[in-house]
Design a protein around this motif. Sequence first.
Motif, PDB file in Angstrom:
ATOM      1  N   GLU A 144       0.814  -1.213   0.000  1.00 12.52           N
ATOM      2  CA  GLU A 144       0.000   0.000   0.000  1.00 12.52           C
ATOM      3  C   GLU A 144       0.853   1.271   0.000  1.00 12.52           C
ATOM      4  O   GLU A 144       0.553   2.217  -0.725  1.00 12.52           O
ATOM      5  CB  GLU A 144      -0.908   0.028   1.237  1.00 12.52           C
ATOM      6  N   GLU A 145       1.889   1.304   0.837  1.00  7.66           N
ATOM      7  CA  GLU A 145       2.663   2.532   1.050  1.00  7.66           C
ATOM      8  C   GLU A 145       3.798   2.742   0.057  1.00  7.66           C
ATOM      9  O   GLU A 145       4.175   3.872  -0.224  1.00  7.66           O
ATOM     10  CB  GLU A 145       3.252   2.542   2.461  1.00  7.66           C
TER      11      GLU A 145
ATOM     12  N   GLY B 299       4.407   0.314  -2.859  1.00 12.08           N
ATOM     13  CA  GLY B 299       4.291  -0.435  -4.099  1.00 12.08           C
ATOM     14  C   GLY B 299       5.211  -1.642  -4.171  1.00 12.08           C
ATOM     15  O   GLY B 299       5.520  -2.132  -5.249  1.00 12.08           O
TER      16      GLY B 299
ATOM     17  N   GLU C 276       8.359   3.471  -3.983  1.00  6.11           N
ATOM     18  CA  GLU C 276       7.919   4.826  -4.300  1.00  6.11           C
ATOM     19  C   GLU C 276       6.823   5.231  -3.325  1.00  6.11           C
ATOM     20  O   GLU C 276       6.038   4.390  -2.898  1.00  6.11           O
ATOM     21  CB  GLU C 276       7.425   4.929  -5.743  1.00  6.11           C
TER      22      GLU C 276
ATOM     23  N   ARG D  31       3.514   6.185  -1.738  1.00  3.62           N
ATOM     24  CA  ARG D  31       2.093   6.014  -2.080  1.00  3.62           C
ATOM     25  C   ARG D  31       1.269   6.218  -0.820  1.00  3.62           C
ATOM     26  O   ARG D  31       1.806   6.342   0.271  1.00  3.62           O
ATOM     27  CB  ARG D  31       1.833   4.604  -2.608  1.00  3.62           C
ATOM     28  N   ALA D  32      -0.034   6.199  -0.985  1.00  6.70           N
ATOM     29  CA  ALA D  32      -0.975   6.327   0.130  1.00  6.70           C
ATOM     30  C   ALA D  32      -0.596   7.526   0.996  1.00  6.70           C
ATOM     31  O   ALA D  32      -0.465   8.625   0.477  1.00  6.70           O
ATOM     32  CB  ALA D  32      -1.052   5.028   0.926  1.00  6.70           C
TER      33      ALA D  32
END
Length: 137
Positions: free
Chosen positions: A61-62, A64, A105, A107-108
């Motif tokens: 989630e955070e 990738g 990378e 994300r979230a």
Amino acid sequence: MTSSADTTPTRRIHVSAAVIHDEAGRLLLVRKTGTTAFMQPGGKPESGETGAETLRRELEEELGIRVDPPALRSLGVFTAAAANEPGFLVVADVFTVDIGEQEPEPRAEIEELRWIGRADADTLEIAPLARENFLPA
């Protein structure tokens, strides 16, 4: 946990956290949106999740990053002051993680990520769990 001066139990936050190093030996740390401290990737469990399951979900989630169970190795449970929640202790199931050639990378809720060496520790706000236990020598 109580002291003689304070009979209030210490509030605890249970999480799973990753120790991920690059080829240069630097530690991957992340900073969540709206916060100032860099910390290890990971997060809080959902109902019924094991520590390893929580970490695998959070890394995808955070950052990738997809991690197979054999890529995780438990380092045990570590406790430190919570970086972004005063008055709380973080109790972390910590795992070393081999991410292979994957490039993380943000994300979230992750605003920023950095690969940190010991020399960087003096210039960044780093969460106590990472600073006290996992920064490279």
